[in-house]
Design a protein around this motif. Structure first.
Motif, PDB file in Angstrom:
ATOM      1  N   THR A  55       0.872  -1.168   0.000  1.00 41.59           N
ATOM      2  CA  THR A  55       0.000   0.000   0.000  1.00 41.59           C
ATOM      3  C   THR A  55       0.909   1.218   0.000  1.00 41.59           C
ATOM      4  O   THR A  55       1.781   1.350   0.867  1.00 41.59           O
ATOM      5  N   PHE A  56       0.712   2.092  -0.972  1.00 40.70           N
ATOM      6  CA  PHE A  56       1.641   3.192  -1.177  1.00 40.70           C
ATOM      7  C   PHE A  56       0.897   4.524  -1.163  1.00 40.70           C
ATOM      8  O   PHE A  56      -0.142   4.675  -1.801  1.00 40.70           O
ATOM      9  N   VAL A  57       1.468   5.479  -0.445  1.00 37.69           N
ATOM     10  CA  VAL A  57       0.876   6.807  -0.322  1.00 37.69           C
ATOM     11  C   VAL A  57       1.847   7.835  -0.900  1.00 37.69           C
ATOM     12  O   VAL A  57       3.040   7.828  -0.571  1.00 37.69           O
ATOM     13  N   HIS A  58       1.335   8.703  -1.737  1.00 37.43           N
ATOM     14  CA  HIS A  58       2.142   9.796  -2.279  1.00 37.43           C
ATOM     15  C   HIS A  58       1.639  11.127  -1.736  1.00 37.43           C
ATOM     16  O   HIS A  58       0.455  11.443  -1.827  1.00 37.43           O
ATOM     17  N   LEU A  59       2.573  11.884  -1.161  1.00 35.14           N
ATOM     18  CA  LEU A  59       2.281  13.215  -0.659  1.00 35.14           C
ATOM     19  C   LEU A  59       3.212  14.214  -1.329  1.00 35.14           C
ATOM     20  O   LEU A  59       4.360  13.888  -1.649  1.00 35.14           O
ATOM     21  N   ILE A  94      12.951  14.576  -2.919  1.00 35.88           N
ATOM     22  CA  ILE A  94      12.256  13.297  -2.781  1.00 35.88           C
ATOM     23  C   ILE A  94      12.608  12.675  -1.444  1.00 35.88           C
ATOM     24  O   ILE A  94      13.767  12.691  -1.026  1.00 35.88           O
ATOM     25  N   ARG A  95      11.614  12.131  -0.789  1.00 38.28           N
ATOM     26  CA  ARG A  95      11.839  11.344   0.424  1.00 38.28           C
ATOM     27  C   ARG A  95      10.942  10.117   0.343  1.00 38.28           C
ATOM     28  O   ARG A  95       9.722  10.234   0.264  1.00 38.28           O
ATOM     29  N   LEU A  96      11.579   8.944   0.334  1.00 34.88           N
ATOM     30  CA  LEU A  96      10.856   7.677   0.195  1.00 34.88           C
ATOM     31  C   LEU A  96      11.029   6.871   1.470  1.00 34.88           C
ATOM     32  O   LEU A  96      12.148   6.637   1.924  1.00 34.88           O
ATOM     33  N   VAL A  97       9.911   6.441   2.059  1.00 37.50           N
ATOM     34  CA  VAL A  97       9.913   5.681   3.308  1.00 37.50           C
ATOM     35  C   VAL A  97       9.240   4.337   3.053  1.00 37.50           C
ATOM     36  O   VAL A  97       8.221   4.262   2.351  1.00 37.50           O
ATOM     37  N   ILE A 109       4.764  15.498  -8.223  1.00 40.55           N
ATOM     38  CA  ILE A 109       3.871  14.581  -8.931  1.00 40.55           C
ATOM     39  C   ILE A 109       4.617  13.805 -10.010  1.00 40.55           C
ATOM     40  O   ILE A 109       4.413  12.591 -10.188  1.00 40.55           O
ATOM     41  N   GLN A 110       5.533  14.456 -10.727  1.00 39.13           N
ATOM     42  CA  GLN A 110       6.241  13.793 -11.823  1.00 39.13           C
ATOM     43  C   GLN A 110       7.202  12.715 -11.333  1.00 39.13           C
ATOM     44  O   GLN A 110       7.650  11.866 -12.124  1.00 39.13           O
ATOM     45  N   ASP A 114       8.134   6.966 -10.196  1.00 39.26           N
ATOM     46  CA  ASP A 114       9.441   6.364  -9.916  1.00 39.26           C
ATOM     47  C   ASP A 114       9.506   5.840  -8.483  1.00 39.26           C
ATOM     48  O   ASP A 114      10.043   4.750  -8.235  1.00 39.26           O
ATOM     49  N   CYS A 115       8.984   6.595  -7.550  1.00 40.98           N
ATOM     50  CA  CYS A 115       8.996   6.183  -6.142  1.00 40.98           C
ATOM     51  C   CYS A 115       8.143   4.936  -5.938  1.00 40.98           C
ATOM     52  O   CYS A 115       8.547   3.991  -5.235  1.00 40.98           O
ATOM     53  N   LEU A 116       6.968   4.920  -6.552  1.00 42.60           N
ATOM     54  CA  LEU A 116       6.077   3.774  -6.424  1.00 42.60           C
ATOM     55  C   LEU A 116       6.718   2.523  -7.011  1.00 42.60           C
ATOM     56  O   LEU A 116       6.694   1.446  -6.396  1.00 42.60           O
ATOM     57  N   ALA A 117       7.317   2.646  -8.186  1.00 43.37           N
ATOM     58  CA  ALA A 117       7.947   1.489  -8.830  1.00 43.37           C
ATOM     59  C   ALA A 117       9.117   0.973  -8.001  1.00 43.37           C
ATOM     60  O   ALA A 117       9.294  -0.242  -7.843  1.00 43.37           O
ATOM     61  N   ALA A 118       9.931   1.880  -7.456  1.00 40.81           N
ATOM     62  CA  ALA A 118      11.066   1.463  -6.630  1.00 40.81           C
ATOM     63  C   ALA A 118      10.597   0.717  -5.394  1.00 40.81           C
ATOM     64  O   ALA A 118      11.155  -0.332  -5.027  1.00 40.81           O
TER      65      ALA A 118
END
Length: 268
Positions: A55-59, A94-97, A109-110, A114-118
């Protein structure tokens, strides 16, 4: 209207595609084949949703997302499987957790894709490795018990041949898995963007996956050597018994023929 009501984060659920299902979002080949479906959500699912891989959240980053919303989802990620590491990768804006089956990205947004795929690729690789490690962990006692099969093999031990063959196949399959893990870690899917591969690589580095694969590889080698030797000993013992039976049968045949000749001789 509260800040939570004013701001709507983008939330996705990733799950494995069912056979024949179209519109697959991402196909992965290593370490195991997987087709992923992406579904938008209006809110996060409860932990009991076992069909979800991630489950992925983008902010949006910085002040574009209210602080209380940021903290809410950071806490949500932390509350997932505590046996999984808490990983955080930061880059330009970018900050990915990531933790367990939950991911969170603060990104423009752009950069969200990439973050979701990673996070998706890492979840797949990390999950597959964890499963293989757990499977190996269950074999240690069997390996310890089977050490005797590598030395003095008794006739009763031949009953273990089928199980030993099964263990041999298990370790050979694990060897293939390690090779595919190496591909997944060192040569990520070419279809992924450079940014996705970089983020995935940083997650894998933080989780120390390469070292874990090497430890797994060493353990598999122990199992392979043990059961290869056990198989050799069992085959040698079976061949020895077959030779004894054949030689005994020949001996009895010779004795029987001799007995017939003696009877014929003395009956004249």
């Amino acid at each position: 209207m509260t800040s939570q009501e004013a701001y709507k984060p983008a939330i996705w659920r990733l799950r494995q595609a069912t056979p024949g299902e179209g519109n697959v979002w991402l196909t992965l080949q290593h370490p195991t084949s997987l087709e992923l479906m992406r579904e938008p959500l209006s809110g996060v699912r409860p932990p009991s949703d076992k069909g979800t891989i991630l489950t992925f959240v983008h902010l949006l980053p910085g002040i574009e997302t209210p602080f209380d919303v940021q903290k809410e989802f950071e806490t949500w990620v932390l509350q997932d499987d505590t046996t999984a590491p808490y990983l955080e990768v930061s880059g330009r804006n970018i900050r990915l957790v990531w933790r367990g089956r939950r991911g969170l990205a603060f990104a423009p947004i752009q950069a969200a894709e990439d973050c979701l795929a990673a996070a998706a690729v890492f979840s797949h690789v990390y999950g597959a490795l964890s499963v293989e490690e757990s499977r190996l962990e269950t074999t240690w006692q069997s390996m310890t018990n089977d050490v005797a099969l590598t030395h003095d093999v008794r006739r009763i031990a031949l009953r273990e041949q089928r199980r030993v063959n099964q263990m041999t196949r298990q370790f050979q399959t694990a060897r293939i898995f390690v090779a595919r893990m190496d591909i997944a870690l060192q040569r990520p899917e070419s279809k992924l963007s450079a940014a996705t591969r970089r983020l995935f690589g940083e997650l894998a580095l933080q989780a120390d996956l390469i070292s874990r694969v090497r430890v797994l590889d060493d353990a598999i080698e122990v199992g392979e050597d043990l059961y290869e030797l056990a198989n050799d000993r069992l085959i040698e013992h079976r061949n020895y018994l077959v030779e004894v039976w054949i030689e005994t049968a020949i001996l009895f045949a010779i004795l029987a023929e001799l007995a017939v000749l003696l009877v014929d001789f003395f009956s004249r």
